[in-house]
Write a protein that holds these residues in place. Structure first.
Motif, short mmCIF file in Angstrom:
data_model
loop_
_atom_site.label_atom_id
_atom_site.label_comp_id
_atom_site.label_asym_id
_atom_site.label_seq_id
_atom_site.Cartn_x
_atom_site.Cartn_y
_atom_site.Cartn_z
N VAL A 210 0.85 -1.20 0.00
CA VAL A 210 0.00 0.00 0.00
C VAL A 210 0.89 1.25 0.00
N PRO A 211 0.38 2.37 -0.55
CA PRO A 211 1.20 3.59 -0.54
C PRO A 211 1.39 4.15 0.86
N VAL A 212 2.62 4.57 1.16
CA VAL A 212 2.95 5.11 2.49
C VAL A 212 3.72 6.41 2.33
N ILE A 213 3.36 7.39 3.13
CA ILE A 213 4.15 8.62 3.22
C ILE A 213 4.73 8.69 4.64
N GLN A 214 6.03 8.81 4.75
CA GLN A 214 6.65 8.93 6.07
C GLN A 214 6.79 10.41 6.42
N ILE A 215 6.33 10.78 7.61
CA ILE A 215 6.61 12.13 8.12
C ILE A 215 7.70 11.98 9.17
N GLN A 216 8.79 12.69 8.98
CA GLN A 216 9.83 12.71 10.02
C GLN A 216 9.72 14.05 10.74
N THR A 217 9.37 13.98 12.02
CA THR A 217 9.10 15.23 12.74
C THR A 217 10.38 15.86 13.29
N GLY A 218 11.49 15.13 13.25
CA GLY A 218 12.74 15.69 13.79
C GLY A 218 12.73 15.60 15.29
N ARG A 219 12.32 16.68 15.94
CA ARG A 219 12.30 16.69 17.41
C ARG A 219 10.89 16.86 17.96
#
Lengths: 133, 214
Positions: B81-90
């Motif tokens: 399935v399509p996935v978008i990763q959000i990297q929030t950092g801190r």
């Protein structure tokens, strides 16, 4: 550290209000923190103080932070009033249910917002410093 | 000295973004679930198990939130399935602005069901709506017997609670009934399901409780 986001927003609101009202010095800021928000009063106080002291017109301003109690309207029994904390669960959060009939089919009327209420300022004289003719 | 009345809400901008997200998703016939819970409670495993059961019936997309890495995105991609990763950092939680950016990376016409996996944290996400239609909290017996009592804001928001790793309950000497009782005190309408994210035990019941489109 979600309070930091709230403090950043509070600072933006204060600075915009200062600009819109030609404030040259801020003496005090009044903020209400709803008890149903996830915002901790002492954390807000700490970060706000640190950030305001970096801003010339707000340096040493007095912070008046107060808690806004949660008020609900029950959709089942029509009770309108404050929430109750339960000692049974031994925690500081109010339980979001009707204190009369215990239904949690309720509408929150008050206490789920953080409100920048007002501030005390000195305004500069627009006719002296605001003119461009 | 004079008083300037302000009367503005500090978190209003996030709420506006959340409302916009909700409208965008609803307008595109997408049902979105905010999946919250502690670090290591099994959020990704539960999402994977739900996908296994539903992927032939629903077109599913996932937004995976973490401080860093794309580990969760890779794990979910295994399900095709399509996935978008959000990297929030801190940043310790997703906010509606971050989610809005991720949503627009999907082809919305190709998705019916969207899972938004929040950053592992049982505290901060409770104060930050992102515009989902439903909130699923995944907690686990290995977090100890008092998770629900200790974190009322998160569990008060939950539409459904998945108590994961139930196979460890006996070893941990933990009573599932006590969890149910704790939840009923602070959120009587929330659903409660015991799950095992590794084997998929309880996941069908979870899907039914959440009333997910099938």
């Amino acid at each position: 550290m979600h309070e930091f986001t709230a403090v950043k927003n509070i600072i933006n609101i204060i600075l915009k209000a200062a600009r819109d009202n030609n404030a040259e010095k801020i003496y005090s800021i009044k903020i209400g923190i709803g008890e149903l928000t996830m915002l901790e009063k002492n954390q807000i106080q700490y970060w706000l103080k640190l950030m305001l002291d970096e801003i010339d017109i707000a340096k040493n301003s007095k912070l008046n932070l107060h808690i806004i109690k949660g008020v609900i309207r029950c959709q089942e029994c029509n009770f309108k009033g404050p929430l109750e904390s339960t000692m049974e669960l031994n925690h500081l959060f109010p339980v979001i249910k009707c204190p009369e009939c215990e239904s949690n089919n309720i509408e929150i009327i008050k206490g789920d917002r953080c409100l920048v209420e007002e501030m005390e300022v000195d305004k500069y004289n627009e006719s002296i410093s605001g003119g461009d003719n | 000295m004079e008083i300037v009345k302000i009367g503005k809400e500090a978190m209003k901008k996030n709420e506006n973004f959340a409302d916009k997200n909700n409208k965008l998703l609803t307008d595109n016939d997408i049902f979105a679930v905010d999946v919250m819970g502690s670090v290591g409670s099994g959020k990704t495993s539960i999402i994977k198990q739900i996908i296994k059961k539903l992927k032939n019936k629903q077109r599913i997309g996932v937004i995976a939130g973490d401080l860093t890495t794309e580990i969760d995105a890779r794990r979910i991609e295994e399900e095709g399935v399509p996935v978008i990763q959000i990297q929030t950092g801190r940043v310790c939680h997703l906010d509606a602005g971050l989610v809005q950016k991720a949503i627009t990376k999907f082809n919305l016409a190709d998705i019916d069901l969207l899972f938004i996996e929040n950053v592992g944290n049982l505290i901060c996400p409770a104060g930050c709506p992102i515009g989902a239609h439903m909130e699923l909290v995944v907690t686990s017996v290995t977090e100890g017997p008092y998770m629900i009592q200790k974190h009322p804001p998160m569990f008060q928001r939950a539409d459904t609670v998945a108590m994961n790793k139930i196979d460890f309950a006996e070893k941990m000497e933990i009573s599932i009934e006590n969890f149910k009782e704790d939840l009923s005190k602070i959120n009587p309408t929330s659903k409660f399901v015991g799950t095992n994210g590794l084997t998929g035990e309880g996941v069908e019941e979870l899907i039914e409780c959440m009333n997910l489109p099938q």
